[in-house]
Design a protein around this motif. Structure first.
Motif, PDB file in Angstrom:
ATOM      1  N   PHE A 391      43.972  38.992  36.524  1.00 44.06           N
ATOM      2  CA  PHE A 391      45.242  38.622  35.901  1.00 44.06           C
ATOM      3  C   PHE A 391      45.710  39.730  34.966  1.00 44.06           C
ATOM      4  CE2 PHE A 391      43.034  34.641  36.830  1.00 44.06           C
ATOM      5  CZ  PHE A 391      44.003  33.952  37.550  1.00 44.06           C
ATOM      6  N   ASN A 392      44.726  40.296  34.261  1.00 43.32           N
ATOM      7  CA  ASN A 392      44.940  41.405  33.334  1.00 43.32           C
ATOM      8  C   ASN A 392      43.569  41.998  33.043  1.00 43.32           C
ATOM      9  OD1 ASN A 392      43.736  39.864  31.096  1.00 43.32           O
ATOM     10  ND2 ASN A 392      45.637  38.657  31.169  1.00 43.32           N
ATOM     11  N   PRO A 393      43.471  43.038  32.222  1.00 41.41           N
ATOM     12  CA  PRO A 393      42.157  43.631  31.962  1.00 41.41           C
ATOM     13  C   PRO A 393      41.139  42.688  31.330  1.00 41.41           C
ATOM     14  CG  PRO A 393      43.886  45.167  31.349  1.00 41.41           C
ATOM     15  CD  PRO A 393      44.559  43.860  31.672  1.00 41.41           C
ATOM     16  N   SER A 394      41.581  41.532  30.801  1.00 41.44           N
ATOM     17  CA  SER A 394      40.668  40.626  30.106  1.00 41.44           C
ATOM     18  C   SER A 394      40.321  39.374  30.899  1.00 41.44           C
ATOM     19  CB  SER A 394      41.270  40.204  28.754  1.00 41.44           C
ATOM     20  OG  SER A 394      41.470  41.326  27.918  1.00 41.44           O
ATOM     21  N   ALA A 395      41.014  39.110  31.998  1.00 38.96           N
ATOM     22  CA  ALA A 395      40.797  37.860  32.732  1.00 38.96           C
ATOM     23  C   ALA A 395      40.783  38.108  34.227  1.00 38.96           C
ATOM     24  CB  ALA A 395      41.881  36.845  32.381  1.00 38.96           C
ATOM     25  N   SER A 396      39.872  37.424  34.915  1.00 38.82           N
ATOM     26  CA  SER A 396      39.768  37.565  36.368  1.00 38.82           C
ATOM     27  C   SER A 396      39.304  36.261  36.985  1.00 38.82           C
ATOM     28  CB  SER A 396      38.796  38.692  36.743  1.00 38.82           C
ATOM     29  OG  SER A 396      37.477  38.364  36.335  1.00 38.82           O
TER      30      SER A 396
END
Length: 823
Positions: A391-396
């Motif tokens: 989703f972004n560098p912090s969430a997957s």
């Protein structure tokens, strides 16, 4: 004695011939290379290093990280691209140090990485974000070679490398046999690679591959067991993986003793590479490379076919008169779509078969009994697809689909014998010429379809959260029957149907400071077949006392189903009524409270001391409804699982002990590993008597060491050795008088596992050669297990022919030769 001497002479003659050919070939290539131009020499002595740098928790690529080879003079380096990838060209062959730095992350150093001419070196870095930022402080972390990939594991966990699976003497390139060198793991069976952890049954082990739980990846493994004589997993396709032995994190479930969490590496992204290998494990061929030069999609595959026939021809005994046959395939395909979407497809499969003729078998056979014709055919396969979306560098979000198949088909026929153990009818030489009597038939097939999703979210440098679930749909076809009372067949199982196991988990990591970390988690399991469920809390704590001292604590409540065939055991209704019912269908999870306290002391960046003490309380173990010494806690370390009926969850158990690990990581040309475990493993059956389990060896000591001798820039010789010393195997004594009276083996069940053989002792020695040529690397090793030919007892049997008890010993001196070439 003369037969053993003749076999050893043949082996040494074969070794000398092989070494002569290898050295002659190496010398010829070396002389040819010396006559080449300086440009050709330069190409033959250099290789590329490539890899990826990601955030350890989120696995998101880190762009712009600085990668430097510090062992070169002058140093060489580069930065990672938009996908976190890097490449450093023309690195001299040999061992090197690589450092990776990025603002806001802990600097990381990998040491003594081996660069060879025949294959590019792939190195992947996972950097940890610093808790305290915006300050002028640089934190450097020499890569802890034992720190697990799973950051939620606070205790009783370590990672291992491909090099370790092939370096240790006696490991046979098998990750399971390699793990037997670690503290708390028993390796007192030469015949199988069952993982016995801290006195627990090997049935408690979980195998996980690429995030998917899989059936036992071993050839000739009985349905429901977790080990076997030969592993299917090929170490040539593995990446750094984890091995956990207690109080493991909440994302692991349906396991009681330990976890093998295995990762497969990616194929080469830029060029095609090949591997050929022949040895005890088989004849192998490997291939990897890119699908095209325009994409970063790659493939990796390795196929193996058995070579035990060759070993038998030169007189090497591997414990049976039969000739096992097997083959297997490992593969992985990586298909990165873009920076946010990544897809991978992986697979593992193998088939194996063996037939044992009872009239050719003697009483010392490790795998079968004299007087019984037996056949055993097994198969296992798994194919899976993983998709990761950032989703972004912090969430997957990771989504996985997989399907697996496990089969085991067995037959056993009895050969008629007279009261003196002679076969009849037979010819003048005593060979049986009649028709064997059908005794047992079984066909077990299990299909499993898995759907798994996990959401990972890093809230900040201090907080990381993960939540996920597994949905496993099982389809069974289990049938077997046995001859009883000499003329009547009884059905043991006849089940065709399906069921489901649902597991969900949530876990949270909080870093109070750089030195204090708390991991918490919760796992839930539900088995639809009998609507049994379990809730399991987990907690882990890590505290850095000083720069070189660490204190760790872990607790977990763990639950596991019984082997599936136990639930479907048929029990005659009796009392004049025909038909059967399933008396074990309501069995619940067996459960275990596990406590671990650990202490780590780093003498230097290359040597550490680790102490762990633990206590495990097991309850809900399956025992017989009637008063007896039986417990499922003793099952699993054989070629089948006992199948009693009328089981209930009233059994208990305890495991407690202390473990020591003193380890020097490979540096300056040598390494050593010393592990010592002192423990007690107890259980209580339905008779209420507390006894030692069948795995209660009480003590285990492993001493391993190795030295690498660099002859020149191309040629290297290594010498490794191992000494294993452990308490003798436990056994239930034989009632010799009843055995003679009934003309069959009778055990004294109320003295279960009271017998113990002499201590197990086995020294191994391994000699290795490695030569780097022009774009090719050749490796030859000669590994002699049990070099002193010690007779370690394995079990005891009653001989109908001799009317006495026979002790069956494990393998004697067992030399293994392997040749490997990469190009």
């Amino acid at each position: 004695m003369w037969a053993n001497f003749l076999s050893l002479f043949r082996i040494l003659l074969f070794l000398c011939f092989t070494v002569f050919i290898f050295c002659k070939s190496s010398l010829s290539h070396a002389q040819q290379s010396l006559g080449d131009s300086s440009k050709t020499i330069k190409k033959s002595l250099y290789q590329n290093i490539r890899g990826k740098v990601v955030d350890k928790q989120t696995q998101y690529p880190i762009v712009g990280a600085i990668v430097t080879i510090t062992s070169l003079n002058p140093m060489k380096g580069t930065t990672t691209d938009l996908d976190g990838d890097f490449k450093i060209s023309e690195v001299s062959i040999g061992r090197h140090f690589i450092k990776v730095t990025y603002l806001g992350y802990t600097e990381q150093v990998f040491s003594n990485l081996l660069v060879t001419a025949g294959k590019e070196l792939i190195v992947n870095f996972e950097l940890e974000e610093q808790v305290v930022q915006n300050q002028e402080v640089i934190v450097t972390a020499e890569k802890d070679k034992t720190k697990p990939n799973n950051e939620m594991a606070a205790v009783s966990a370590r990672s291992f490398t491909i090099e370790e699976t092939s370096r240790y003497s006696g490991s046979l390139n098998d990750p399971a046999r390699m793990a037997m060198n670690f503290a708390g793991v028993s390796g007192t069976s030469d015949a199988r690679n069952d993982i016995i952890i801290r006195g627990n049954s090997p049935l408690g082990l979980l195998w996980r591959l690429e995030g998917i739980d899989i059936p036992s990846p071993n050839h000739f493994g009985a349905y429901g067991t977790t080990g076997g004589p030969i592993g299917m997993l090929n170490n040539n396709v593995l990446s750094n993986s984890d091995f956990l032995t207690s109080a493991f994190p909440a994302n692991y479930g349906n396991a009681l003793s330990g976890v093998f969490d295995l990762k497969m590496r990616k194929g080469n992204l830029e060029k095609r590479e090949y591997l050929a290998q022949i040895g005890f494990n088989g004849l192998e061929f490997g291939l990897e490379g890119p699908f095209s030069k325009k994409s970063k999609a790659s493939y990796l595959a390795n196929y193996r076919y058995s070579t035990l026939g060759l070993f038998k021809m030169i007189g090497i005994s591997f414990g049976t008169s039969a000739l096992p046959q097997y083959q297997d395939l490992n593969f992985k395909i990586d298909l990165p779509i873009n920076q946010k979407n990544k897809i991978s497809i992986f697979g593992l499969g193998g088939i194996s078969n063996v037939r044992v003729d009872g009239n050719l078998t003697d009483s010392t056979d490790l795998y079968s009994d004299r007087g019984y014709n037996q056949s055993f055919n097994t198969g296992m396969g798994v194919v899976g697809l993983n998709h990761v979306f950032f989703f972004n560098p912090s969430a997957s979000l990771k989504t996985s689909l997989a399907g697996s198949l496990s089969t085991a088909i067995a037959t056993q026929d009895s050969i008629p014998q007279d009261e003196n153990g002679r076969f009849f009818p037979s010819d003048a030489s005593g060979k049986f010429i009649g028709e064997a009597k059908v005794l047992y038939r079984s066909t077990f097939k299990q299909y499993k379809y898995t759907f798994n999703q996990s959401l990972n979210y890093k809230l900040s440098s201090k907080n990381f959260f993960s939540i996920g679930y597994f949905a496993d749909i099982y389809s069974f076809s289990l049938t077997d029957s046995i001859l009883r009372n000499k003329s009547q067949f009884f059905t043991l199982r006849d089940f065709t149907g399906a069921s489901m196991l649902i597991r969900s988990y949530a876990q949270w990591q909080h870093k109070f400071t750089e030195h204090i970390t708390l991991n918490t988690g919760l796992q839930y399991q539900y088995f639809a077949f009998n609507a049994t469920q379990a809730i399991e809390p987990r907690i882990g704590f890590k505290y850095q006392l000083l720069a070189n001292q660490f204190l760790n604590f872990g607790y977990g409540l763990h639950s596991q189903l019984q082997p599936f065939q136990i639930y479907f055991k048929e029990t005659p209704i009796g009392q004049g009524t025909s038909g059967y019912f399933r008396s074990n269908k309501d069995l619940e999870f067996v459960r275990s409270h596990q406590f671990v306290l650990g202490y780590d002391y780093l003498f230097s960046k290359n040597m550490r001391l680790k102490l762990e003490t633990y206590y495990q309380y097991i309850f809900n173990a399956a025992v017989e409804r009637k008063s007896s010494s039986y417990s499922m806690l003793n099952a699993g370390a054989d070629f089948g699982i006992p199948s009693p009926d009328n089981l209930i969850n009233n059994g208990k158990g305890e495991n407690y002990g202390i473990e020591l690990t003193l380890e020097r990581f490979y540096h300056a040309g040598y390494y050593f590993l010393i592990t010592n475990s002192i423990f007690n493993s107890l259980y209580t059956g339905s008779d209420g008597v507390q006894r030692g389990t069948g795995f209660n060896n009480n003590h285990i000591l492993n001493v391993l060491a190795g030295k690498e001798f660099k002859i020149n820039t191309r040629f290297t010789i290594s010498l490794d050795f191992k000494i294993a010393w452990a308490g003798g195997r436990r056994y239930t004594p034989i009632d010799i008088e009843k055995s003679r009276l009934l003309n069959q083996e009778v055990r004294i069940e109320n003295k279960a596992y009271e017998g113990q053989f002499q201590d197990y002792f086995r020294p191994d020695v391994k000699l290795s050669f490695r030569w780097n040529g022009k774009k090719i690397t050749q490796e030859l090793y000669f590994d002699v297990q049990n070099v002193i030919n010690r007779k370690n007892p394995f079990t005891e049997k009653y001989s109908i022919e001799k009317k006495q008890i026979i002790v069956v010993n494990q393998l004697g001196i067992f030399p293994v030769l392997q040749y490997r070439v990469t190009f």
